[in-house]
Design an enzyme around this catalytic site. Sequence first.
Site, short mmCIF file in Angstrom:
data_model
loop_
_atom_site.label_atom_id
_atom_site.label_comp_id
_atom_site.label_asym_id
_atom_site.label_seq_id
_atom_site.Cartn_x
_atom_site.Cartn_y
_atom_site.Cartn_z
CG HIS A 1 61.53 15.02 11.26
ND1 HIS A 1 60.99 13.77 11.07
CD2 HIS A 1 60.73 15.86 10.57
CE1 HIS A 1 59.92 13.86 10.31
NE2 HIS A 1 59.74 15.13 9.98
CB THR B 1 59.92 20.02 30.33
OG1 THR B 1 59.98 21.30 30.95
CG2 THR B 1 59.33 20.14 28.95
#
Length: 483
Positions: A454, A402
């Site tokens: 994560h 992005t």
Amino acid sequence: MTTMTETSARFREFKMPDVGEGLTEAEILKWFVQPGDTVTDGQVVCEVETAKAAVELPIPFDGVVHELRFPEGTTVDVGQVIIAIDVAPGGGDAPAPAAAAPAQEPVEAPEAEAEPKGRTPVLVGYGVAESSTKRRPRKGAAAAPEAAAVAAAVQAELNGHGAPAPAAVPPQSGAPAGGRPLAKPPVRKLAKDLGIDLATVVPTGKDGIITREDVHAAAAPAAAEAPAAVASPVAPEAPAAAVPAAVSDSARETRIPVKGVRKAIAQAMVGSAFTAPHVTEFVTVDVTRTMKLVAELKEDKDMAGVRVNPLLIIAKALLVAIKRNPEVNAAWDEANQEIVQKHYVNLGIAAATPRGLIVPNIKEAHDKTLPQLAEALGELVATARDGKTSPAAMAGGTVTITNVGVFGVDTGTPILNPGESAILAVGAIKLQPWVHKGKVKPRQVTTLALSFDHRLVDGELGSKVLADVAAILEQPKRLITWA
């Protein structure tokens, strides 16, 4: 799925197809034909917007448009008939098109007629038998209409109508005896937002149902001249301050229905943010050499006809970093409790469009040369800008970039695209003081941010990926030595 049915030898119906992957509805943005128009097999008859993109629908047979079942702006479920075609025009008088049924909102029905005495049905089984105990009317029941009249007067004053003239309160036709006013749930919400007590609203709808117009009428400030003040026998010491007219919130706010691409974005972002544990790391890097490489590639004949910009080199740098750290290119399978390693890279590019944020991806980006990657980027951006990105182009992404730097910001903490493990945010490239070869010099600098899931990407792995991207942008020759 089948999208057409043969209603007779003469008329065929075309149903709203599933133009995406498991989508359940689409909004009709525009009709390109009208009843009486001749259409041919493959001709586009309308444009619809799904939760992913705007898509043009072609008709699969020849004929004359007999009927459009839904107007523009209507959200239609997949499988519903949207258009009827006369495939044998001239075969006699065609029946008049049936009027499209207006969309019905749920209405809170008045209390049902009393069931026969006995046990009352409930959700499961039957409830207790109806009690035969008779209750005496309360002593203060006769005063209820008078209390309601006072409450109505107070509420009308608060709503800006001024105090009504004393009069007998007529019975509320919108509420059954002992019940609450009849209104659809959206109307109740509107009244709540505007601070209107539905008990004070005079219904004009069928069967005493309060409509949106009734609520707006109750909320609108009095347009007539203020009633003349009653002369006071004692002159006041100072003129009373004028009370400002109440201003309706609807005049200061605009409510936009959440649907289509915006609805999909909201659901995807909430699902991602509250499903994948996000970690974001940052690095600031000197990209002066990368900017020089971009300038040189623009003059290279092998790059003629394609757009060369910093995003191209950043995309290539991320692909090289993934090749060096392939474990980052994965997905979390919650149902099977597995980590799915991807041996391909479908590189997503977040694009801001008039309809909202979309993330089309470049299929098999890891196999493309620099000119091929530049061409694919150019096509992706142009298609997104024109609003023609297909649902298939947005499916199957593995990692995303992005570029928030185009808006002049330094960086951000991007949210993962659902089903992906990492997203790289690129900040604005600015001329800044930088220590280069022992001296402070003006250098072109940017900040990168990498968010990752994560559950499957540890801090070490995420740090390596981000550090590799930064190292390539600082020394673009690593595109050759590391690739």
